[in-house]
Design an enzyme around this catalytic site. Structure first.
Site, PDB file in Angstrom:
ATOM      1  N   HIS A 188      12.193  -0.647 -15.409  1.00 42.41           N
ATOM      2  CA  HIS A 188      11.284  -0.237 -14.334  1.00 42.41           C
ATOM      3  C   HIS A 188      11.479   1.221 -13.955  1.00 42.41           C
ATOM      4  O   HIS A 188      10.550   1.865 -13.478  1.00 42.41           O
ATOM      5  CB  HIS A 188      11.428  -1.167 -13.133  1.00 42.41           C
ATOM      6  CG  HIS A 188      10.731  -2.462 -13.370  1.00 42.41           C
ATOM      7  ND1 HIS A 188      11.379  -3.558 -13.862  1.00 42.41           N
ATOM      8  CD2 HIS A 188       9.423  -2.788 -13.278  1.00 42.41           C
ATOM      9  CE1 HIS A 188      10.498  -4.530 -14.027  1.00 42.41           C
ATOM     10  NE2 HIS A 188       9.308  -4.090 -13.680  1.00 42.41           N
ATOM     11  N   GLU A 427       2.866 -13.587 -18.474  1.00 48.03           N
ATOM     12  CA  GLU A 427       3.995 -12.826 -19.026  1.00 48.03           C
ATOM     13  C   GLU A 427       5.081 -13.728 -19.585  1.00 48.03           C
ATOM     14  O   GLU A 427       6.167 -13.273 -19.895  1.00 48.03           O
ATOM     15  CB  GLU A 427       4.544 -11.822 -17.992  1.00 48.03           C
ATOM     16  CG  GLU A 427       4.749 -12.378 -16.615  1.00 48.03           C
ATOM     17  CD  GLU A 427       5.024 -11.326 -15.552  1.00 48.03           C
ATOM     18  OE1 GLU A 427       5.370 -10.178 -15.873  1.00 48.03           O
ATOM     19  OE2 GLU A 427       4.934 -11.694 -14.370  1.00 48.03           O
ATOM     20  N   ASP A 451       7.047  -8.035 -19.978  1.00 46.12           N
ATOM     21  CA  ASP A 451       7.827  -9.270 -19.976  1.00 46.12           C
ATOM     22  C   ASP A 451       7.392 -10.206 -21.095  1.00 46.12           C
ATOM     23  O   ASP A 451       8.211 -10.914 -21.667  1.00 46.12           O
ATOM     24  CB  ASP A 451       7.714  -9.975 -18.619  1.00 46.12           C
ATOM     25  CG  ASP A 451       8.701  -9.393 -17.623  1.00 46.12           C
ATOM     26  OD1 ASP A 451       9.855  -9.119 -18.018  1.00 46.12           O
ATOM     27  OD2 ASP A 451       8.326  -9.177 -16.460  1.00 46.12           O
ATOM     28  N   CYS A 498      -1.887  -5.406 -17.832  1.00 51.84           N
ATOM     29  CA  CYS A 498      -1.292  -4.427 -16.916  1.00 51.84           C
ATOM     30  C   CYS A 498       0.101  -3.992 -17.387  1.00 51.84           C
ATOM     31  O   CYS A 498       0.741  -3.173 -16.748  1.00 51.84           O
ATOM     32  CB  CYS A 498      -1.247  -4.955 -15.485  1.00 51.84           C
ATOM     33  SG  CYS A 498      -0.196  -6.394 -15.304  1.00 51.84           S
TER      34      CYS A 498
HETATM   35  C1  PEP Z   1       4.918  -6.782 -17.221  1.00 48.83           C
HETATM   36  O1  PEP Z   1       5.857  -7.561 -17.297  1.00 48.83           O
HETATM   37  O2  PEP Z   1       4.258  -6.388 -18.200  1.00 48.83           O
HETATM   38  C2  PEP Z   1       4.522  -6.224 -15.914  1.00 48.83           C
HETATM   39  C3  PEP Z   1       3.429  -5.504 -15.773  1.00 48.83           C
HETATM   40  O3  PEP Z   1       5.353  -6.442 -14.875  1.00 48.83           O
HETATM   41  P1  PEP Z   1       6.742  -5.642 -14.681  1.00 48.83           P
HETATM   42  O4  PEP Z   1       6.801  -4.548 -15.686  1.00 48.83           O
HETATM   43  O5  PEP Z   1       6.754  -5.137 -13.291  1.00 48.83           O
HETATM   44  O6  PEP Z   1       7.750  -6.718 -14.925  1.00 48.83           O
HETATM   45 MG    MG Z   2       6.683  -8.458 -15.521  1.00 45.63          MG
END
Ligand code: PEP
Ligand code: MG
Length: 537
Positions: A188, A427, A451, A498
């Site tokens: 992140h 995910e 994920d 996303c």
């Molecule tokens: C993902 O897992 O692709 C997602 C958009 O959520 P995060 O990256 O915040 O886990």
């Molecule tokens: Mg995620």
């Protein structure tokens, strides 16, 4: 000139001075000192630095939040010069022959306790202030200089590693680039660097002696150059100017539709972590927000954000987006996104542990507060609600049931809200394989490829050793995406992506051909993706 090779996170170039970020000391150690007077000189010098920091913070706050709110930093300065406070520190250093950090921390604790015991509410509130000034002094004494506000010019920030909670709390206007020793490109913190539109490189064997020296971070090649010579500086500056020109060309796509030559329209939204990212979304002409990672509101805070605080944040984003869609993902805490005040137990396998919707369905008071805030904010714009880490229809039904209960509560209290769209993140492989059933229960799917790759390939996205085989282009991931789009459409749900893969323009054609309805990307990728879509037949 020295040159080091790491791994790039974001293609851009930064030139600036190196600043070393040190983690906040959570525990100050008691140390014996031989020379108390020398320790007092060290303390006094730290106090002057801390006072100068407070001066700068005061000036900044004055401009940004006004005199009333800035006044607290004047109070901090007075407290730092308070005779009783200083005497206590001097006496401890002289009487017990201990290090200044320990004397400050102990004095801070004693004074905070004393204030907390007082009857007067104003004095009780000073407990937090005395802790704050003591922490500032300890940070300076530890040589940390972690206070980003104290920096003049923006810097290249170097650290061993950065947790998302640390990154979000930094003053982003002061950072040109991140360079870390550890970390993975799918973490992140890496995602935040992309959102912030700054170059970042990981896997560099950083050295403290670089502090204050000039460096170049080349996010195209993953190279970090210390003390660049004139020719290199000139070459890199030219590369930066070239970047700016390309960026400038892309701005011509602002206001244009995201549509293929044959007329297939894609909704091109942005991923954000907080209210302050909206400016970047508007600047890059985002057509909406496809992922508001609401957990960053929790990461920025030292305690649970109240309903009112959350309501204000969601309302502000909805209003600033002026009727465009804003998909807010409910709390996705856990795994690498840890918050002390949740008191989550340490787990052997946190990525597969107690996190996201699992916490929300278990600790419903947290979930209900967030849903109330979201529904209240829905009256001010076009908010959709999205649940993360779903693995079963049961979880969706339970989440929707709670949402309906919160709506009923608001109706009873005559508090307005709109009927929001409800969606889920896809995910987990489980969600992929039951996507046909899930589609009947929701308005939309958003595929979280970060994920989804992790769980499909059984590769920890945080593990830098596995970075080279963490492959979002793996056929298993791409086939999952195709399945989800088909099943989503069969059940009447629109489908977006996303995860970071949504911004990968080498796959834009594949996604469009699969029938994707929406792509949600970091703000800086909006225009490149629009260009890629517009180039398709
Ligand atoms: C993902 O897992 O692709 C997602 C958009 O959520 P995060 O990256 O915040 O886990
Ligand atoms: Mg995620």
């Amino acid at each position: 000139m020295e040159q080091y090779q790491g791994k790039t996170i974001f293609n851009k170039i930064a030139i600036g001075k190196v600043f070393f970020y040190q983690k906040k000391e959570t525990q100050v150690k008691r140390r014996h000192v031989e020379d108390a007077e020398a320790e007092i000189v060290r303390f006094n010098a730290a106090k002057e630095t801390a006072l100068a920091q407070l001066d700068q913070i005061y000036e900044k706050a004055l401009k940004e939040v006004g005199a009333d709110n800035a006044a607290v930093f004047e109070v901090h300065k007075m407290m730092m010069e308070d005779e009783d406070y200083l005497d206590s520190i001097y006496n401890m250093i002289r009487g017990e022959l201990i290090n200044a950090e320990y004397a400050v921390a102990a004095t801070g604790d004693n004074f905070a306790e004393m204030f907390a015991q007082m009857d007067d509410a104003y004095m009780q509130a000073r407990a937090a202030d005395v802790r704050d000034i003591s922490e500032r002094l300890v940070a300076v004494l530890c040589g940390a200089g972690t206070d980003m506000h104290a920096l003049g010019e923006p810097v290249i920030l170097m650290a061993d590693d950065l947790a998302p909670s640390e990154t979000v709390q930094m003053d982003k206007s002061k950072i040109l680039s991140f360079v870390t020793r550890h970390g993975s490109s799918n973490s992140h913190t890496a995602i935040l660097a992309r959102t912030m539109n700054i170059p970042a490189v990981i896997g560099i064997d950083i050295r403290e002696e670089w502090a204050g020296r000039t460096a170049i971070v080349d996010g195209y090649t993953g190279t970090v150059i210390i003390d660049p010579d004139e020719t290199t500086l000139e070459q890199m500056s030219a590369k930066m100017r070239d970047d700016e020109r390309k960026q400038q060309l892309l701005t011509e796509l602002r206001g244009k539709e995201t549509i293929t030559k044959s007329g297939k329209k894609i909704h091109l939204y942005a991923n954000i972590g907080g209210v302050s990212d909206v400016a970047q979304v508007l600047k890059n002409d985002g057509e909406g927000i496809g992922l508001f990672r609401s957990e960053f509101l929790y990461l920025e805070s030292d305690t649970f954000p109240t309903e009112e605080e959350q309501f204000k944040a969601y309302k502000m984003v909805a209003q600033n987006m002026d009727g465009k869609k804003v998909v807010v993902r409910t709390l996705d805490i856990g795994a690498d996104k840890q918050v002390d005040y949740f008191n989550l137990e340490k787990e052997d396998n946190p990525a597969m542990g107690y996190r996201a919707i699992r916490i929300c369905l278990d600790r419903q008071e947290i979930f209900r507060t967030q849903l109330r805030a979201l529904l209240r904010a829905s009256a001010f714009g076009n908010i959709s609600i999205m649940f993360p880490m779903i693995i079963s229809v049961q979880e969706v039904l339970e989440s929707k049931r709670i949402l309906e209960e919160v709506k009923a509560e608001l109706r009873e209290q005559n508090i307005p809200y709109k009927d929001v769209e409800v969606g889920i993140m896809i995910e987990t492989p489980a969600a992929v394989w039951i996507s046909e059933e899930l589609a009947k229960e929701v308005d939309f799917f958003s595929i979280g490829t970060n994920d989804l790759t992790q769980y499909t390939l059984a590769i920890d996205r945080q593990n830098p050793k596995l970075d080279n085989i963490y492959d979002s282009h793996h056929p298993a991931v791409l086939r999952s995406i195709r399945t989800v789009i088909e099943n989503g459409h069969k059940g009447g749900a629109w489908v977006g992506i996303c995860g970071e893969l949504g911004a990968d323009t080498s796959l834009t054609e594949t996604f469009v051909e699969m029938g994707i309805d929406e792509l949600s990307v970091s703000p800086s990728f909006i225009l490149p993706v629009r260009e890629a879509v517009r180039n398709l037949c």
